[in-house]
Scaffold this motif. Structure first.
Motif, PDB file in Angstrom:
ATOM      1  N   MET A   1       0.854  -1.203   0.000  1.00  0.00           N
ATOM      2  CA  MET A   1       0.000   0.000   0.000  1.00  0.00           C
ATOM      3  C   MET A   1       0.886   1.248   0.000  1.00  0.00           C
ATOM      4  N   ASN A   2       0.592   2.233  -0.875  1.00  0.00           N
ATOM      5  CA  ASN A   2       1.407   3.436  -0.968  1.00  0.00           C
ATOM      6  C   ASN A   2       1.195   4.336   0.241  1.00  0.00           C
ATOM      7  N   ARG A   3       2.297   4.857   0.759  1.00  0.00           N
ATOM      8  CA  ARG A   3       2.220   5.803   1.874  1.00  0.00           C
ATOM      9  C   ARG A   3       1.833   7.175   1.341  1.00  0.00           C
ATOM     10  N   ASP A   4       0.923   7.826   2.041  1.00  0.00           N
ATOM     11  CA  ASP A   4       0.489   9.155   1.625  1.00  0.00           C
ATOM     12  C   ASP A   4       0.489  10.054   2.858  1.00  0.00           C
ATOM     13  N   THR A   5       1.510  10.896   2.971  1.00  0.00           N
ATOM     14  CA  THR A   5       1.644  11.771   4.132  1.00  0.00           C
ATOM     15  C   THR A   5       0.991  13.115   3.908  1.00  0.00           C
ATOM     16  N   GLY A   6       0.615  13.386   2.637  1.00  0.00           N
ATOM     17  CA  GLY A   6       0.090  14.710   2.307  1.00  0.00           C
ATOM     18  C   GLY A   6       1.181  15.653   1.853  1.00  0.00           C
ATOM     19  N   PHE A   7       2.431  15.192   1.890  1.00  0.00           N
ATOM     20  CA  PHE A   7       3.565  15.987   1.401  1.00  0.00           C
ATOM     21  C   PHE A   7       4.143  15.255   0.188  1.00  0.00           C
ATOM     22  N   PRO A   8       3.786  15.679  -1.023  1.00  0.00           N
ATOM     23  CA  PRO A   8       4.151  14.926  -2.231  1.00  0.00           C
ATOM     24  C   PRO A   8       5.643  14.639  -2.371  1.00  0.00           C
ATOM     25  N   ARG A   9       6.484  15.608  -2.013  1.00  0.00           N
ATOM     26  CA  ARG A   9       7.917  15.375  -2.169  1.00  0.00           C
ATOM     27  C   ARG A   9       8.398  14.247  -1.246  1.00  0.00           C
ATOM     28  N   ALA A  10       7.958  14.259   0.008  1.00  0.00           N
ATOM     29  CA  ALA A  10       8.331  13.198   0.940  1.00  0.00           C
ATOM     30  C   ALA A  10       7.766  11.858   0.487  1.00  0.00           C
ATOM     31  N   ASP A  11       6.539  11.885  -0.020  1.00  0.00           N
ATOM     32  CA  ASP A  11       5.931  10.645  -0.490  1.00  0.00           C
ATOM     33  C   ASP A  11       6.696  10.078  -1.682  1.00  0.00           C
ATOM     34  N   ALA A  12       7.160  10.940  -2.590  1.00  0.00           N
ATOM     35  CA  ALA A  12       7.932  10.482  -3.747  1.00  0.00           C
ATOM     36  C   ALA A  12       9.236   9.831  -3.298  1.00  0.00           C
ATOM     37  N   GLU A  13       9.874  10.408  -2.270  1.00  0.00           N
ATOM     38  CA  GLU A  13      11.098   9.818  -1.735  1.00  0.00           C
ATOM     39  C   GLU A  13      10.823   8.447  -1.138  1.00  0.00           C
ATOM     40  N   HIS A  14       9.720   8.344  -0.405  1.00  0.00           N
ATOM     41  CA  HIS A  14       9.343   7.054   0.172  1.00  0.00           C
ATOM     42  C   HIS A  14       9.028   6.040  -0.930  1.00  0.00           C
ATOM     43  N   ASP A  15       8.402   6.508  -2.012  1.00  0.00           N
ATOM     44  CA  ASP A  15       8.084   5.615  -3.132  1.00  0.00           C
ATOM     45  C   ASP A  15       9.361   4.966  -3.669  1.00  0.00           C
ATOM     46  N   PHE A  16      10.397   5.773  -3.851  1.00  0.00           N
ATOM     47  CA  PHE A  16      11.644   5.238  -4.403  1.00  0.00           C
ATOM     48  C   PHE A  16      12.285   4.241  -3.437  1.00  0.00           C
ATOM     49  N   LEU A  17      12.365   4.609  -2.171  1.00  0.00           N
ATOM     50  CA  LEU A  17      12.997   3.719  -1.192  1.00  0.00           C
ATOM     51  C   LEU A  17      12.241   2.395  -1.083  1.00  0.00           C
ATOM     52  N   ARG A  18      10.919   2.474  -1.149  1.00  0.00           N
ATOM     53  CA  ARG A  18      10.127   1.257  -1.084  1.00  0.00           C
ATOM     54  C   ARG A  18      10.383   0.376  -2.323  1.00  0.00           C
ATOM     55  N   ALA A  19      10.456   1.002  -3.495  1.00  0.00           N
ATOM     56  CA  ALA A  19      10.719   0.243  -4.720  1.00  0.00           C
ATOM     57  C   ALA A  19      12.089  -0.429  -4.662  1.00  0.00           C
TER      58      ALA A  19
END
Length: 280
Positions: A1-19
């Motif tokens: 499940m994708n993390r959504d903190t409401g801060f797009p830049r932080a979420d994009a960073e988390h997306d990469f680390l998760r991948a």
């Protein structure tokens, strides 16, 4: 499940680390299961076309394609695995920029792909495919160029499957069967295609000697299939000698055993019975 903190830049960073984490864990799991080395490697387009044989191409324009159908790349295979997860931090900056744009709802240009059968190979847009996978999307817009091949690409899953396709293509150049005959010859060991090709050529040489005339490859292939392969396979089936082999593998086995054990090129019930006795 994708993390959504409401801060797009932080979420994009988390997306990469998760991948990246998923890519490492997938590689580890494959090693623990002792799966083939190529299970997580995307298919190289050039090797696929070399194995199948190029037969033309045409642009079919913008299409919506399934992400699951994208299995390979033209030239970026080292940066992403089979499921387009990044294999290192080398692509991180551009990856996170695209993920950020996607999370902000910005328009993302279509990718460009080659289509081979039901498979797609990325020409341009590897990072976009990777981000789409990470965000849980099922489809993506793509400009598609369809590539026709001499062999059907069905059955290709891993890089190792290309070896069998390559040998089959070479076999069909030596033994140019068509239609049902072409579909009937199925071998799982790539070397068996080479062995069968030599066998058919030797059979054709003896045929030309017996008839005192020249026959081209197509004529030899048709005669071999109709007057040799089909009757022999029928006898082998009746003698219950096929087993877990394909019929072509059973034919190749009995043909080789016949000559090795009995030193004859003829076929009759006595030959089949002798082979049955030798088998047991």
């Amino acid at each position: 499940m994708n993390r959504d903190t409401g801060f797009p830049r932080a979420d994009a960073e988390h997306d990469f680390l998760r991948a990246r984490r998923r890519q490492v864990l997938s590689r580890l799991a494959a090693w623990l299961r002792r799966e083939p080395d190529d299970v997580n490697i995307m298919l190289p387009f050039d090797e696929v076309i070399a194995a199948l044989g190029w037969d033309g191409e045409r642009r079919i324009g913008l299409r919506v394609i399934r992400l699951a159908s994208i299995v390979g790349s033209v030239d970026r295979g080292r940066d992403f695995d089979r499921r387009f997860r990044p294999t290192s931090g080398r692509v991180r900056q551009r990856w996170e920029r695209l993920a950020l744009a996607s999370r902000r709802g910005e328009a993302i240009p279509p990718i460009e792909v080659y289509r081979v059968g039901e498979l797609h190979f990325v020409v341009d847009g590897h990072h976009r495919v990777s981000v789409a996978h990470a965000l849980g999307l099922a489809t993506i817009d793509a400009y598609v160029t369809e590539v026709r091949t001499k062999l059907d690409p069905a059955g290709i899953r891993f890089r190792g499957d290309l070896i069998v396709k390559d040998y089959r293509r070479l076999f069909l150049e030596r033994v140019p069967l068509t239609g049902q005959a072409r579909a009937a010859i199925v071998l799982t060991d790539p070397w068996d295609y080479a062995r069968l090709g030599e066998h058919v050529e030797a059979w054709g040489f003896r045929l030309m000697q017996d008839e005192g005339t020249f026959l081209d490859r197509a004529a030899v292939a048709a005669r071999w299939y109709d007057s040799e392969y089909v009757p022999v396979v029928r006898m082998v089936r009746q003698a219950e000698l096929v087993g877990e082999r394909t019929e072509a593998e059973a034919y190749l086995w009995v043909a080789c055993e016949r000559y090795r054990l009995i030193r004859t090129h003829r076929w009759d019930d006595d030959v089949i019975e002798a082979l049955r006795v030798q088998r047991h």
